[in-house]
Design a protein around this motif. Sequence first.
Motif, mmCIF file in Angstrom:
data_model
loop_
_atom_site.group_PDB
_atom_site.id
_atom_site.type_symbol
_atom_site.label_atom_id
_atom_site.label_comp_id
_atom_site.label_asym_id
_atom_site.label_seq_id
_atom_site.Cartn_x
_atom_site.Cartn_y
_atom_site.Cartn_z
ATOM 1 N N HIS A 1 37.034 41.672 35.913
ATOM 2 C CA HIS A 1 36.747 41.534 37.345
ATOM 3 C C HIS A 1 36.847 42.924 37.850
ATOM 4 O O HIS A 1 36.003 43.229 38.873
ATOM 5 N N LEU A 2 37.718 43.780 37.628
ATOM 6 C CA LEU A 2 37.650 45.239 38.239
ATOM 7 C C LEU A 2 36.811 45.931 37.861
ATOM 8 O O LEU A 2 35.937 46.811 38.810
ATOM 9 N N TYR B 1 38.147 31.449 44.311
ATOM 10 C CA TYR B 1 36.677 31.542 44.551
ATOM 11 C C TYR B 1 36.704 32.568 45.815
ATOM 12 O O TYR B 1 35.688 33.099 46.383
ATOM 13 N N TRP B 2 37.862 32.793 46.708
ATOM 14 C CA TRP B 2 37.880 33.518 47.891
ATOM 15 C C TRP B 2 38.254 34.952 47.442
ATOM 16 O O TRP B 2 39.015 35.453 48.441
ATOM 17 N N LYS B 3 38.198 35.523 46.225
ATOM 18 C CA LYS B 3 38.331 36.699 45.805
ATOM 19 C C LYS B 3 37.719 37.610 46.987
ATOM 20 O O LYS B 3 36.504 37.278 47.300
ATOM 21 N N HIS B 4 38.554 38.837 47.422
ATOM 22 C CA HIS B 4 37.985 39.262 48.417
ATOM 23 C C HIS B 4 37.726 40.760 48.395
ATOM 24 O O HIS B 4 36.578 41.191 48.533
ATOM 25 N N SER B 5 38.751 41.686 48.060
ATOM 26 C CA SER B 5 38.666 43.046 47.925
ATOM 27 C C SER B 5 37.934 43.561 46.482
ATOM 28 O O SER B 5 37.074 44.546 46.467
ATOM 29 N N THR B 6 37.857 42.479 45.627
ATOM 30 C CA THR B 6 37.293 42.799 44.207
ATOM 31 C C THR B 6 35.672 42.836 44.680
ATOM 32 O O THR B 6 35.021 43.509 44.010
ATOM 33 N N ILE B 7 35.362 41.678 45.397
ATOM 34 C CA ILE B 7 33.904 41.257 45.300
ATOM 35 C C ILE B 7 33.228 42.182 46.271
ATOM 36 O O ILE B 7 32.182 42.807 46.039
ATOM 37 N N PHE B 8 33.855 42.565 47.586
ATOM 38 C CA PHE B 8 33.109 43.087 48.518
ATOM 39 C C PHE B 8 33.430 44.804 48.655
ATOM 40 O O PHE B 8 34.624 45.192 48.759
ATOM 41 N N ALA C 1 29.817 46.919 41.218
ATOM 42 C CA ALA C 1 29.162 46.521 42.301
ATOM 43 C C ALA C 1 29.407 47.221 43.581
ATOM 44 O O ALA C 1 28.200 47.529 44.180
ATOM 45 N N GLY C 2 30.424 48.036 43.608
ATOM 46 C CA GLY C 2 30.837 49.143 44.627
ATOM 47 C C GLY C 2 29.710 50.283 44.513
ATOM 48 O O GLY C 2 29.293 51.091 45.557
ATOM 49 N N ALA C 3 29.561 50.841 43.095
ATOM 50 C CA ALA C 3 28.697 51.795 42.839
ATOM 51 C C ALA C 3 27.386 51.636 43.346
ATOM 52 O O ALA C 3 26.395 52.549 44.047
ATOM 53 N N VAL C 4 26.811 50.399 42.767
ATOM 54 C CA VAL C 4 25.331 50.034 43.498
ATOM 55 C C VAL C 4 25.428 49.896 44.839
ATOM 56 O O VAL C 4 24.279 50.221 45.548
ATOM 57 N N SER C 5 26.422 49.341 45.580
ATOM 58 C CA SER C 5 26.234 48.984 47.029
ATOM 59 C C SER C 5 26.226 50.499 47.748
ATOM 60 O O SER C 5 25.496 50.526 48.896
ATOM 61 N N ARG C 6 27.268 51.226 47.271
ATOM 62 C CA ARG C 6 27.336 52.601 47.827
ATOM 63 C C ARG C 6 25.907 53.460 47.827
ATOM 64 O O ARG C 6 25.754 54.011 48.714
ATOM 65 N N VAL D 1 25.439 41.959 42.843
ATOM 66 C CA VAL D 1 25.770 42.734 41.665
ATOM 67 C C VAL D 1 27.257 42.014 40.900
ATOM 68 O O VAL D 1 27.174 42.146 39.848
ATOM 69 N N TYR D 2 28.136 41.952 41.752
ATOM 70 C CA TYR D 2 29.466 41.615 41.280
ATOM 71 C C TYR D 2 29.321 40.164 40.337
ATOM 72 O O TYR D 2 29.705 39.963 39.160
ATOM 73 N N GLU D 3 28.600 39.136 40.933
ATOM 74 C CA GLU D 3 28.285 38.039 40.101
ATOM 75 C C GLU D 3 27.596 38.291 38.977
ATOM 76 O O GLU D 3 27.997 37.626 37.872
ATOM 77 N N ASN D 4 26.506 39.034 38.912
ATOM 78 C CA ASN D 4 25.900 39.173 37.729
ATOM 79 C C ASN D 4 26.632 39.792 36.558
ATOM 80 O O ASN D 4 26.433 39.665 35.549
ATOM 81 N N LEU D 5 27.231 40.945 37.240
ATOM 82 C CA LEU D 5 28.080 41.788 36.098
ATOM 83 C C LEU D 5 29.435 40.962 35.648
ATOM 84 O O LEU D 5 29.573 40.929 34.467
ATOM 85 N N LYS D 6 29.886 39.878 36.604
ATOM 86 C CA LYS D 6 30.956 39.185 36.051
ATOM 87 C C LYS D 6 30.353 38.223 34.937
ATOM 88 O O LYS D 6 31.171 37.999 33.834
ATOM 89 N N MET D 7 29.286 37.781 35.162
ATOM 90 C CA MET D 7 28.760 36.862 34.004
ATOM 91 C C MET D 7 28.429 37.566 32.782
ATOM 92 O O MET D 7 28.499 36.851 31.493
ATOM 93 N N SER D 8 27.774 38.810 33.054
ATOM 94 C CA SER D 8 27.448 39.518 31.678
ATOM 95 C C SER D 8 28.788 39.889 30.860
ATOM 96 O O SER D 8 28.787 40.124 29.717
ATOM 97 N N LEU D 9 29.884 40.064 31.634
ATOM 98 C CA LEU D 9 31.124 40.361 31.052
ATOM 99 C C LEU D 9 31.848 39.345 30.582
ATOM 100 O O LEU D 9 32.935 39.457 29.959
ATOM 101 N N GLY D 10 31.075 38.073 30.729
ATOM 102 C CA GLY D 10 32.011 37.021 30.106
ATOM 103 C C GLY D 10 33.099 36.132 30.954
ATOM 104 O O GLY D 10 33.858 35.630 30.458
ATOM 105 N N VAL D 11 33.005 36.627 32.149
ATOM 106 C CA VAL D 11 34.205 36.050 32.929
ATOM 107 C C VAL D 11 33.623 34.604 33.539
ATOM 108 O O VAL D 11 32.850 34.309 34.174
#
Length: 504
Positions: A224-225, A192-199, A231-236, A491-501
């Motif tokens: 995940h990647l 749950y504490w994934k860090h660099s992948t999420i932020f 998420a990084g693209a949208v955030s930046r 964005v990460y949480e939504n993309l992750k669920m869309s990808l079936g993670v």
Amino acid sequence: RRSLASPVVSGVLCPCGSPRSTDSGGSGSPSPSPSPCGRSLCEASEQDRRLRALFQKLDVNRDGALCIHDLAVGLGRLGLHRTELDLLKIVKAGDKDLDGQLDFEEFVHYLQDHEKKLRLVFKSLDKKNDGRIDAQEIVQSLRDLGVKISEQQAEKILKSMDKNGTMTIDWNEWRDYHLLHPVENIPEIILYWKHSTIFDVGENLTVPDEFTVEERQTGMWWRHLVAGGGAGAVSRTCTAPLDRLKVLMQVHASRSNNMCIIGGFTQMIREGGPRSLWRGNGINVLKIAPESAIKFMAYEQIKRFIGTDQEMLRIHERLLAGSLAGAIAQSSIYPMEVLKTRMALRKTGQYSGVLDCAKTILRKEGMAAFYKGYIPNMLGIIPYAGIDLAVYETLKNAWLQRYAVNSADPGVFVLLACGTISSTCGQLASYPLALVRTRMQAQASVEGAPEVTMRGLFRHILKTEGAFGLYRGLAPNFMKVIPAVSISYVVYENLKMSLGVQSR
């Protein structure tokens, strides 16, 4: 949080974890067939009856299907309260016809599949192989993941599942507690504490996250990647105006040219219109994919070279492997860093695009210009990655020690707070090196400008501007941290669920 101790739930599956079956024999009437556990109640009719009873308890509106509302109300009546995200994961995991709810067959399939995973996890945690999990085994399992908790904290976790007061968990207690919970094992709970992948705060210098063996085997790691990259693209893109302002202040601000935030934005819009706020963002987004892929592959190879026998590295090993992987990735894509700075600093009409910018630099300045500022950039990796990792791990372990009673899930706000604080500390420590790097990248574009070195630039800044000069542009840089972290998480949480993670 109470466990599902109801006889209805406890009897859903055979306590031995084996499938129930029937034997018709010669008379044509079903008779109990002994299961591997020797229990006579392991026949299909009994299993079906209990499953239907549980399904009917959860089917609040009596429409023959379980939606998220049914699960929320039904589980609440059984004393088990789940978040909406947890319930959504359960429905998505079992919803084969994609109608947004579970019919009886889908519900049965989900429970049986989930129970098999829980059995595998239970065996992996049962290090003594005695059919029970005690506090020492929980401590050891978490220590293997780099998380230190006390035996008292492990006992708190045990108490949440232990129904008979033995301070150990047998298979029945483990299964009953987790049967209708989307999290399947302690490694996943810790992740749950994934860090660099999420932020993503615009700097890809953090130590890569760990992935469990199951995530690697099932291919969830690349999802995940991909989710992290998106998420990084949208955030930046959302925080690009602040990032460009930071670059302008790093290069042009001085005692004689005191550039403020409002003045900087006004100057950019006056010179190139509102679209100019996003100059340099295209190449900044494009470099996410190659940099993340190279860093991940390098990290995995360095882990093998280190030769640790642990599934996951200890903290100092993660820092070493992550820093080396970051250096390899940065070396590979560094020309894109220079292009990003030049595109952010360009005047209207100076370049027609990224390719034109690259051709111009190559023609006028040579190949060496693509590696200006390389040394301070490499030196900045260690303080950034080290402090970011140390602060994040400290905050994570402090939260786990004090507040993790039933679950290691910190919730959105704790996770965002830890990520924001650790990223801010990492940036603060490495910021002078980042400023010198940016100035060296920009200095080469000034015709007739003398060749500058990292040491010479440090001396010049300290002499002319003082120590404060090493932190020009820090305000807009810190202003973008909270929105960048928040946007990338959502964005990460939504993309992750869309990808079936479903591994977290």
